[in-house]
Write an enzyme that holds these catalytic residues in place. Sequence first.
Site, PDB file in Angstrom:
ATOM      1  N   ASP A   1       0.796  -1.247   0.000  1.00 25.94           N
ATOM      2  CA  ASP A   1       0.000   0.000   0.000  1.00 25.94           C
ATOM      3  C   ASP A   1       0.825   1.293   0.000  1.00 25.94           C
ATOM      4  OD1 ASP A   1      -1.892  -1.998   0.264  1.00 25.94           O
ATOM      5  OD2 ASP A   1      -2.988  -1.038   1.882  1.00 25.94           O
TER       6      ASP A   1
ATOM      7  N   ASP B   1      -4.661  -0.643  -1.747  1.00 34.02           N
ATOM      8  CA  ASP B   1      -6.025  -0.438  -1.313  1.00 34.02           C
ATOM      9  C   ASP B   1      -6.728   0.182  -2.515  1.00 34.02           C
ATOM     10  OD1 ASP B   1      -7.486  -0.942   1.005  1.00 34.02           O
ATOM     11  OD2 ASP B   1      -7.337   1.117   1.753  1.00 34.02           O
TER      12      ASP B   1
ATOM     13  N   HIS C   1     -10.474   1.067  -3.538  1.00 31.62           N
ATOM     14  CA  HIS C   1     -11.886   1.063  -3.145  1.00 31.62           C
ATOM     15  C   HIS C   1     -12.807   1.593  -4.234  1.00 31.62           C
ATOM     16  CE1 HIS C   1     -10.861  -0.046   0.906  1.00 31.62           C
ATOM     17  NE2 HIS C   1     -10.154   1.047   1.140  1.00 31.62           N
TER      18      HIS C   1
ATOM     19  N   HIS D   1     -16.436   1.363   5.776  1.00 30.95           N
ATOM     20  CA  HIS D   1     -15.018   1.736   5.846  1.00 30.95           C
ATOM     21  C   HIS D   1     -14.872   3.266   5.771  1.00 30.95           C
ATOM     22  CE1 HIS D   1     -10.783   0.819   5.555  1.00 30.95           C
ATOM     23  NE2 HIS D   1     -10.642   1.145   4.303  1.00 30.95           N
TER      24      HIS D   1
ATOM     25  N   HIS E   1     -10.436   7.304   0.992  1.00 29.93           N
ATOM     26  CA  HIS E   1      -9.064   7.149   0.500  1.00 29.93           C
ATOM     27  C   HIS E   1      -9.027   6.088  -0.590  1.00 29.93           C
ATOM     28  CE1 HIS E   1      -9.569   4.154   3.718  1.00 29.93           C
ATOM     29  NE2 HIS E   1      -8.842   3.376   2.940  1.00 29.93           N
TER      30      HIS E   1
ATOM     31  N   LYS F   1      -7.171  -4.751  -3.385  1.00 30.84           N
ATOM     32  CA  LYS F   1      -8.079  -5.224  -2.329  1.00 30.84           C
ATOM     33  C   LYS F   1      -9.067  -4.130  -1.956  1.00 30.84           C
ATOM     34  CE  LYS F   1      -4.539  -3.920   1.054  1.00 30.84           C
ATOM     35  NZ  LYS F   1      -5.114  -2.774   1.740  1.00 30.84           N
TER      36      LYS F   1
ATOM     37  N   CYS G   1      -2.088  -2.140   7.592  1.00 28.76           N
ATOM     38  CA  CYS G   1      -2.061  -3.091   6.466  1.00 28.76           C
ATOM     39  C   CYS G   1      -0.809  -3.950   6.427  1.00 28.76           C
ATOM     40  CB  CYS G   1      -2.283  -2.336   5.155  1.00 28.76           C
ATOM     41  SG  CYS G   1      -3.972  -1.680   5.065  1.00 28.76           S
TER      42      CYS G   1
HETATM   43 ZN   LIG Z   1      -9.041   1.314   2.895  1.00 27.10          ZN
END
Ligand SMILES: [Zn+2]
Length: 206
Positions: free
Chosen positions: A19, A61, A63, A69, A83, A108, A150
């Site tokens: 990340d 990450d 999204h 979240h 984010h 992810k 993470c």
């Molecule tokens: Zn996240």
Amino acid sequence: MTNHQDAPAPEQRALIVVDVQNDFCEGGSMGVDGGSATAGEISALIADSADRYGAIVATRDYHIDPGAHFPNDPDFIDTWPVHCKVGTTGAEFHPNLDLHSVEEVFSKGAYTAAYSGFEGASADDTSLADWLRARGITSVDIVGIATDHCVRATALDAAREGFDTTILLDYTVGVAASSIDTALEQLRGEGVALDGRPGAAAGVAR
Ligand SMILES: [Zn+2]
């Protein structure tokens, strides 16, 4: 004669870069102080250890709509400001991270919170664990952001998946001293090796 203490052959070891994205570095929506410097240090590590790893991969990450979240009033412990939304600059890897040697990226968190890179999948939907096993990887070194979130989750899953797991702490940066301490204690208890020292924790910009 075999000796189980022997280090694995380089071709059996992978580096997992967790990340290292703009939103987790200075100027990002959850920028961790030291993130951009860590990105550069990871690039130097990669340049110096081309013959140390059989594979180098990165997680991100990534999204789309991860629901709870991203609440309106995040607590910065379990919930967070928006984010790493797909299509934004914040989701891109930090420019200090040299991606040339990164063979595969595992994304992810499309529709849920996902801290561990082992929850991620490659573009052709291969899980990180399956991808590593297919290449004969038995041992992983883990670096990236953030030590207490993470990186921690990725290392715990790596150990649970049976990989000989080391976190290179000199190439990580964390959010808070207290949660870094808690994470390191838990990681040791789960058999994760810790190499180096955690960077100073300066918190997430709010
Ligand atoms: Zn996240």
